[in-house]
Design a protein around this motif. Structure first.
Motif, PDB file in Angstrom:
ATOM      1  N   GLN A 103       1.364 -10.523 -53.816  1.00  0.00           N
ATOM      2  CA  GLN A 103       1.120 -11.114 -52.790  1.00  0.00           C
ATOM      3  C   GLN A 103       0.598 -12.955 -53.615  1.00  0.00           C
ATOM      4  O   GLN A 103       1.382 -13.880 -52.614  1.00  0.00           O
ATOM      5  CB  GLN A 103       0.798 -10.828 -51.487  1.00  0.00           C
ATOM      6  N   GLU A 104      -0.578 -13.020 -54.829  1.00  0.00           N
ATOM      7  CA  GLU A 104      -1.037 -13.936 -54.437  1.00  0.00           C
ATOM      8  C   GLU A 104      -0.045 -14.663 -55.278  1.00  0.00           C
ATOM      9  O   GLU A 104       0.044 -16.023 -55.802  1.00  0.00           O
ATOM     10  CB  GLU A 104      -2.547 -14.167 -55.304  1.00  0.00           C
ATOM     11  N   TYR A 160      -1.318  -4.254 -58.083  1.00  0.00           N
ATOM     12  CA  TYR A 160      -1.810  -4.951 -56.567  1.00  0.00           C
ATOM     13  C   TYR A 160      -2.189  -4.159 -56.261  1.00  0.00           C
ATOM     14  O   TYR A 160      -3.811  -5.035 -55.541  1.00  0.00           O
ATOM     15  CB  TYR A 160      -0.977  -5.461 -56.229  1.00  0.00           C
ATOM     16  N   TYR A 161      -2.139  -3.187 -55.730  1.00  0.00           N
ATOM     17  CA  TYR A 161      -2.698  -2.616 -54.439  1.00  0.00           C
ATOM     18  C   TYR A 161      -4.389  -1.668 -54.499  1.00  0.00           C
ATOM     19  O   TYR A 161      -4.565  -1.235 -54.331  1.00  0.00           O
ATOM     20  CB  TYR A 161      -1.722  -1.343 -53.150  1.00  0.00           C
ATOM     21  N   CYS A 210      -5.713  -2.963 -57.385  1.00  0.00           N
ATOM     22  CA  CYS A 210      -6.912  -3.559 -58.059  1.00  0.00           C
ATOM     23  C   CYS A 210      -7.401  -3.979 -56.533  1.00  0.00           C
ATOM     24  O   CYS A 210      -9.130  -4.493 -56.299  1.00  0.00           O
ATOM     25  CB  CYS A 210      -5.369  -5.173 -58.680  1.00  0.00           C
ATOM     26  N   ARG A 211      -6.736  -4.027 -55.549  1.00  0.00           N
ATOM     27  CA  ARG A 211      -7.096  -4.392 -53.838  1.00  0.00           C
ATOM     28  C   ARG A 211      -8.309  -3.381 -53.389  1.00  0.00           C
ATOM     29  O   ARG A 211      -9.242  -3.685 -53.092  1.00  0.00           O
ATOM     30  CB  ARG A 211      -6.044  -5.142 -52.700  1.00  0.00           C
ATOM     31  N   PRO A 218     -11.966  -2.882 -56.332  1.00  0.00           N
ATOM     32  CA  PRO A 218     -12.354  -4.370 -57.115  1.00  0.00           C
ATOM     33  C   PRO A 218     -13.586  -4.234 -57.444  1.00  0.00           C
ATOM     34  O   PRO A 218     -14.280  -3.318 -58.012  1.00  0.00           O
ATOM     35  CB  PRO A 218     -13.291  -5.177 -54.970  1.00  0.00           C
ATOM     36  N   HIS A 246      -3.820  -9.339 -62.533  1.00  0.00           N
ATOM     37  CA  HIS A 246      -3.513  -8.772 -61.015  1.00  0.00           C
ATOM     38  C   HIS A 246      -5.617  -9.486 -60.693  1.00  0.00           C
ATOM     39  O   HIS A 246      -5.694 -10.603 -59.913  1.00  0.00           O
ATOM     40  CB  HIS A 246      -3.111  -8.029 -60.382  1.00  0.00           C
ATOM     41  N   TYR A 247      -5.897  -8.686 -61.401  1.00  0.00           N
ATOM     42  CA  TYR A 247      -7.492  -8.705 -61.323  1.00  0.00           C
ATOM     43  C   TYR A 247      -8.156 -10.302 -61.699  1.00  0.00           C
ATOM     44  O   TYR A 247      -8.385 -10.915 -60.688  1.00  0.00           O
ATOM     45  CB  TYR A 247      -8.417  -8.333 -62.242  1.00  0.00           C
ATOM     46  N   ILE A 278      -7.019 -12.270 -58.113  1.00  0.00           N
ATOM     47  CA  ILE A 278      -7.636 -11.773 -57.618  1.00  0.00           C
ATOM     48  C   ILE A 278      -8.975 -12.356 -56.666  1.00  0.00           C
ATOM     49  O   ILE A 278      -9.532 -13.479 -55.833  1.00  0.00           O
ATOM     50  CB  ILE A 278      -7.781 -10.407 -57.242  1.00  0.00           C
ATOM     51  N   ARG A 296     -10.868 -15.103 -54.237  1.00  0.00           N
ATOM     52  CA  ARG A 296     -11.268 -15.321 -54.476  1.00  0.00           C
ATOM     53  C   ARG A 296     -12.602 -16.506 -54.409  1.00  0.00           C
ATOM     54  O   ARG A 296     -13.170 -16.931 -53.339  1.00  0.00           O
ATOM     55  CB  ARG A 296     -12.913 -14.067 -54.682  1.00  0.00           C
TER      56      ARG A 296
END
Length: 359
Positions: free
Chosen positions: A2-3, A60-61, A63-64, A67, A137-138, A141, A145
């Motif tokens: 998403q990002e 993505y999911y 990595c979410r 974390p 993705h990390y 994210i 953040r």
């Protein structure tokens, strides 16, 4: 994911990277299976673009859900490795299905021969590309953040700054109110008529100041209306001992200033100047605009002893003004004060703004 896909630019860059990887994969397939380049590209590019979304959303999911630094390195690595292997084999299956469709076209530039060696290569590349998607993705994210944390810190600083400015502004009202009420109390028995007039002026002063409280900045003209109410109150006390001279230059009255930024200076001029001189004196208020800067000056005659005290910067008035200027304008504004012969002057320099955003 998403990002990355939140903006059109991020989506385009993401797809271009995977398109480049698809072209590279097509070259590898062509060399590994001795397949014509056109056939390899038709096989590799669509399959790679599909994998861009499959690996992208899966990474993505995960990595979410895992974390960095929260569930331990080993469990996170095992989950990601398993997902990479599953996606690698799924990519091989999709590749075979897509190759079958290409072979059905029956033309010379579509379809390739998928050998066991090529199958292993596709799975290995799928695992490596999934690792690339996870790392990407990390990074995104953590960047988002950190950016959000910085924004929250900035918002907290702004809220603290506004609270400090409100506190500094509220210090003025009690300080002035106590002096005025003491004066009214003294006049009540000596001159009831003057006491009544002073009470009305005091009411007008606070009515005006309450109207300005809702604004971060007001025009210098509005500030001077407040100053005139204040001086009218003080002239009831001092009579002919207190004289006032104003010199507001062209364009200065429309400039914005923090509310009640001049009032403490004028109050100090009365308290530390006129009040200590039996013969009284004249308070001079000067404001002029010079290009992008606004200069405001307040000068008054002083007793020699009191001048030395004020020259050291004691008193709530000067400290308050200095802190409020620093909070509102940082290094762009400044205040200076000092004694020249038998006069004490305070000079303020600030940006000349005519709107909240500044010129």
């Amino acid at each position: 994911m998403q990002e990355i896909s939140a903006t059109r630019r991020g989506t385009v860059i993401y797809l271009l990277v995977w398109l480049f990887l698809g072209c590279a994969l097509g070259g590898v397939v062509s060399l590994a299976s001795e397949t014509p380049l056109a056939n390899a590209m038709l096989f590799a590019i669509p399959m790679n673009l599909w994998y861009a979304f499959a690996a992208g959303y899966s990474a993505y999911y995960l990595c979410r859900a895992y974390p960095l630094g929260t569930r331990g390195a080993a469990p996170t690595a095992m989950v990601l490795a398993l997902a990479a292997i599953v996606l690698g084999f799924l990519w091989l299956i999709i590749g075979n299905v897509w190759n079958s469709v290409c072979l059905l076209l029956g033309v010379g530039w579509s379809g390739i021969v998928i050998t066991p060696q090529l199958s292993v290569l596709i799975v290995v590349l799928g695992v490596l590309l999934y690792g690339f998607a996870v790392a990407l993705h990390y990074l995104v994210i953590e960047f988002v953040r950190a950016k959000n944390a910085e924004q929250r810190e900035l918002e907290s600083l702004l809220m603290a700054q506004e609270a400090e400015l409100r506190m500094l502004r509220t210090q003025i009202d009690p300080h002035f109110l106590f002096n005025s009420l003491n004066s009214i109390s003294a006049l009540t028995s000596q001159d009831p008529k003057s006491a009544r007039r002073m009470t009305l002026e005091l009411a007008s002063f606070f009515r005006q100041s309450l109207g300005m409280e809702a604004h971060k900045k007001v025009t210098l003209g509005e500030e001077m209306v407040l100053i005139r109410h204040f001086l009218a109150i003080e002239q009831v006390r001092f009579g002919e001992r207190l004289l006032v001279e104003e010199e507001i230059g062209e364009g200065a009255a429309e400039c914005l200033v923090p509310p009640m930024i001049i009032q403490p200076l004028v109050e100090n001029a009365v308290k530390h100047g006129i009040c200590n001189m039996p013969e009284g004196g004249t308070i001079r208020i000067i404001a002029r605009r010079a290009g992008s800067m606004l200069h405001i000056g307040v000068a008054n005659p002083v007793d020699e002893d009191m001048a030395s005290i004020r020259s050291e910067g004691h008193g709530i008035g000067l400290t308050n003004v200095r802190q409020r200027l620093s909070g509102a304008y940082k290094h762009e504004a400044g205040i200076q004060w000092g004694r020249h012969e038998n006069s004490f002057g305070v000079d303020i320099t600030m940006p000349a703004q005519t709107s909240e955003e500044g010129d």
